[in-house]
Design an enzyme around this catalytic site. Sequence first.
Site, PDB file in Angstrom:
ATOM      1  N   ASN A  31      10.506  -5.192  -7.950  1.00 31.81           N
ATOM      2  CA  ASN A  31      11.795  -5.389  -8.634  1.00 31.81           C
ATOM      3  C   ASN A  31      12.766  -6.239  -7.833  1.00 31.81           C
ATOM      4  OD1 ASN A  31      11.822  -4.052 -11.210  1.00 31.81           O
ATOM      5  ND2 ASN A  31      11.431  -2.157 -10.094  1.00 31.81           N
ATOM      6  N   HIS A  80      13.543  -5.928 -17.584  1.00 29.58           N
ATOM      7  CA  HIS A  80      13.320  -4.567 -17.072  1.00 29.58           C
ATOM      8  C   HIS A  80      14.608  -4.080 -16.400  1.00 29.58           C
ATOM      9  CE1 HIS A  80      11.019  -1.187 -15.755  1.00 29.58           C
ATOM     10  NE2 HIS A  80      10.956  -1.535 -14.491  1.00 29.58           N
ATOM     11  N   ASN A  84      13.886  -8.007  -1.547  1.00 24.79           N
ATOM     12  CA  ASN A  84      12.570  -8.285  -2.129  1.00 24.79           C
ATOM     13  C   ASN A  84      12.280  -9.763  -2.387  1.00 24.79           C
ATOM     14  OD1 ASN A  84      12.100  -5.605  -1.934  1.00 24.79           O
ATOM     15  ND2 ASN A  84      12.114  -5.150  -4.110  1.00 24.79           N
ATOM     16  N   ARG A 130      13.908   1.405  -5.255  1.00 22.04           N
ATOM     17  CA  ARG A 130      15.317   1.808  -5.386  1.00 22.04           C
ATOM     18  C   ARG A 130      15.593   3.158  -4.734  1.00 22.04           C
ATOM     19  NH1 ARG A 130      17.527   1.782 -11.330  1.00 22.04           N
ATOM     20  NH2 ARG A 130      15.392   2.105 -12.063  1.00 22.04           N
ATOM     21  N   ALA A 183       0.837  -1.212   0.000  1.00 28.36           N
ATOM     22  CA  ALA A 183       0.000   0.000   0.000  1.00 28.36           C
ATOM     23  C   ALA A 183       0.866   1.254   0.000  1.00 28.36           C
ATOM     24  CB  ALA A 183      -0.935  -0.025   1.206  1.00 28.36           C
ATOM     25  N   GLY A 184       2.008   1.152  -0.643  1.00 30.24           N
ATOM     26  CA  GLY A 184       2.931   2.297  -0.675  1.00 30.24           C
ATOM     27  C   GLY A 184       2.608   3.253  -1.805  1.00 30.24           C
ATOM     28  N   ASN A 185       3.656   3.783  -2.406  1.00 31.45           N
ATOM     29  CA  ASN A 185       3.453   4.811  -3.437  1.00 31.45           C
ATOM     30  C   ASN A 185       2.708   4.266  -4.656  1.00 31.45           C
ATOM     31  OD1 ASN A 185       4.608   6.910  -2.048  1.00 31.45           O
ATOM     32  ND2 ASN A 185       6.653   6.567  -2.881  1.00 31.45           N
ATOM     33  N   ILE A 186       3.167   3.132  -5.176  1.00 37.45           N
ATOM     34  CA  ILE A 186       2.479   2.593  -6.362  1.00 37.45           C
ATOM     35  C   ILE A 186       1.110   2.054  -5.955  1.00 37.45           C
ATOM     36  CG2 ILE A 186       2.583   1.003  -8.337  1.00 37.45           C
ATOM     37  CD1 ILE A 186       5.584   0.976  -8.119  1.00 37.45           C
ATOM     38  N   ILE A 223       4.879  -6.162  -9.966  1.00 34.00           N
ATOM     39  CA  ILE A 223       5.606  -4.916 -10.270  1.00 34.00           C
ATOM     40  C   ILE A 223       6.918  -4.851  -9.482  1.00 34.00           C
ATOM     41  CG2 ILE A 223       5.472  -2.386 -10.310  1.00 34.00           C
ATOM     42  CD1 ILE A 223       2.518  -2.482 -10.490  1.00 34.00           C
TER      43      ILE A 223
HETATM   44  N1  APR Z   1       3.542  -7.967   2.126  1.00 33.83           N
HETATM   45  C1  APR Z   1       2.856  -6.880   1.736  1.00 33.83           C
HETATM   46  N2  APR Z   1       3.401  -5.663   1.610  1.00 33.83           N
HETATM   47  C2  APR Z   1       4.698  -5.541   1.900  1.00 33.83           C
HETATM   48  C3  APR Z   1       5.480  -6.639   2.306  1.00 33.83           C
HETATM   49  C4  APR Z   1       4.845  -7.904   2.419  1.00 33.83           C
HETATM   50  N3  APR Z   1       5.500  -9.011   2.788  1.00 33.83           N
HETATM   51  N4  APR Z   1       6.735  -6.192   2.513  1.00 33.83           N
HETATM   52  C5  APR Z   1       6.750  -4.879   2.241  1.00 33.83           C
HETATM   53  N5  APR Z   1       5.508  -4.462   1.880  1.00 33.83           N
HETATM   54  C6  APR Z   1       5.028  -3.107   1.565  1.00 33.83           C
HETATM   55  C7  APR Z   1       5.758  -2.016   2.329  1.00 33.83           C
HETATM   56  O1  APR Z   1       5.352  -1.971   3.683  1.00 33.83           O
HETATM   57  C8  APR Z   1       5.372  -0.773   1.534  1.00 33.83           C
HETATM   58  O2  APR Z   1       4.214  -0.133   2.061  1.00 33.83           O
HETATM   59  O3  APR Z   1       5.251  -2.753   0.207  1.00 33.83           O
HETATM   60  C9  APR Z   1       5.075  -1.339   0.134  1.00 33.83           C
HETATM   61  C10 APR Z   1       5.989  -0.758  -0.948  1.00 33.83           C
HETATM   62  O4  APR Z   1       5.695   0.572  -1.068  1.00 33.83           O
HETATM   63  P1  APR Z   1       6.831   1.704  -1.345  1.00 33.83           P
HETATM   64  O5  APR Z   1       7.936   1.536  -0.355  1.00 33.83           O
HETATM   65  O6  APR Z   1       6.138   3.025  -1.392  1.00 33.83           O
HETATM   66  O7  APR Z   1       7.399   1.288  -2.773  1.00 33.83           O
HETATM   67  P2  APR Z   1       6.784   1.570  -4.235  1.00 33.83           P
HETATM   68  O8  APR Z   1       7.333   2.836  -4.776  1.00 33.83           O
HETATM   69  O9  APR Z   1       5.299   1.393  -4.183  1.00 33.83           O
HETATM   70  O10 APR Z   1       7.480   0.377  -5.058  1.00 33.83           O
HETATM   71  C11 APR Z   1       7.251  -0.967  -4.761  1.00 33.83           C
HETATM   72  O11 APR Z   1       7.643  -1.669  -7.029  1.00 33.83           O
HETATM   73  O12 APR Z   1       8.572  -0.577  -8.871  1.00 33.83           O
HETATM   74  C12 APR Z   1       8.799  -1.458  -7.817  1.00 33.83           C
HETATM   75  O13 APR Z   1      11.136  -1.113  -7.363  1.00 33.83           O
HETATM   76  C13 APR Z   1       9.826  -0.936  -6.865  1.00 33.83           C
HETATM   77  O14 APR Z   1      10.140  -3.020  -5.752  1.00 33.83           O
HETATM   78  C14 APR Z   1       9.544  -1.747  -5.646  1.00 33.83           C
HETATM   79  C15 APR Z   1       8.022  -1.896  -5.675  1.00 33.83           C
END
Ligand code: APR
Length: 314
Positions: free
Chosen positions: A124, A179, A99, A86, A12-15, A122
Amino acid sequence: MAKRKKISLIGAGNIGGELARLVANTQLGDVVLFDIPAKENFAKGKALDLEQNSSVLGYDAKITGTSKWEDVAGSDVLIITAGIPRKPGQSRDDLVATNLPIIRDVANNAKKHCPDAFVIVISNPLDAMVYEYMKVTGCSKKKIAGMAGVLDSARFQLFIAREANVSIKDVRAMVLGGHGDDMVPVLSMCTINGVPVTQFIAKDKLNAIVERTRKGGGEIVNLMGTSAYYAPATSAVAMAEAYLLDQKRLLPVASYLEGEFGYKDLFMGVPAIVGGEGIEKIVEIPLTDEEKGMLAKSAASVQGIVDVVKKTPA
Ligand code: APR
């Protein structure tokens, strides 16, 4: 009774947040925003904020935040962004140590709770993460794809539109391969509505665009300090929409290869028909010798990371 589709976003992060906004806005279905227990309230808050958009924008989609896999059960589509993004100076491959355990955790739970979902990865390093997801779940190759090519092609097409000074709507181009920095923008098939791009842009400028496309993600990481999220989310939603609405779109997606383009037991970006059955068909297109060489280099890079993944005990 007809039921609304259920789209679960793992991470539930940025993407994840941008995905939720787009899925709700395009009325694809109800949204579940899932994150780890430590971020459950964050996911719930984001979901509530987005749900409060609905009265202004006029959509009926329900958006809920959770850290419980039971809430993800029965999803029609899963979009996985779990993991860390990243930071400046990092390559996508640098993310494998963090990851990989995350994708394994997600895959084990998804296998249990929503084995029939169409899955778009999605996280990486993309091609290795989607490979691992399939190995852990044993899901059908039709029901799993990695999102990279739609995004990389979007970047490529934008740079071409700007350089050629034409509408983005008329640029047709695909980026294939892994990618990573070896991805393959396919110049031989790039046109402005059917007219070869070489009629609009000189070779040296095209080469520069190819290079900028390959480093397109890194350019944004260097500017923002974290990775892109608007265009990645839009690209994944285009794939989800193609599946849910049985659009049979021809999109460049990371698909499981069993001999297509000469590669086996590997996920890599290739043109594929995405429709109601998932990845319905991989379309083998003719490439120039130079492009074949670039694809081989890209495949070798992907294989290198997959080999690391295979050697890493669960
Ligand atoms: N289960 C569910 N969510 C998780 C887990 C897990 N086991 N581990 C981490 N997360 C959550 C994090 O808590 C965080 O809220 O994944 C979310 C990732 O969000 P961001 O840190 O904002 O990253 P974001 O920019 O969304 O990118 C996520 O996509 O493009 C790729 O390289 C990027 O690998 C990265 C991924």
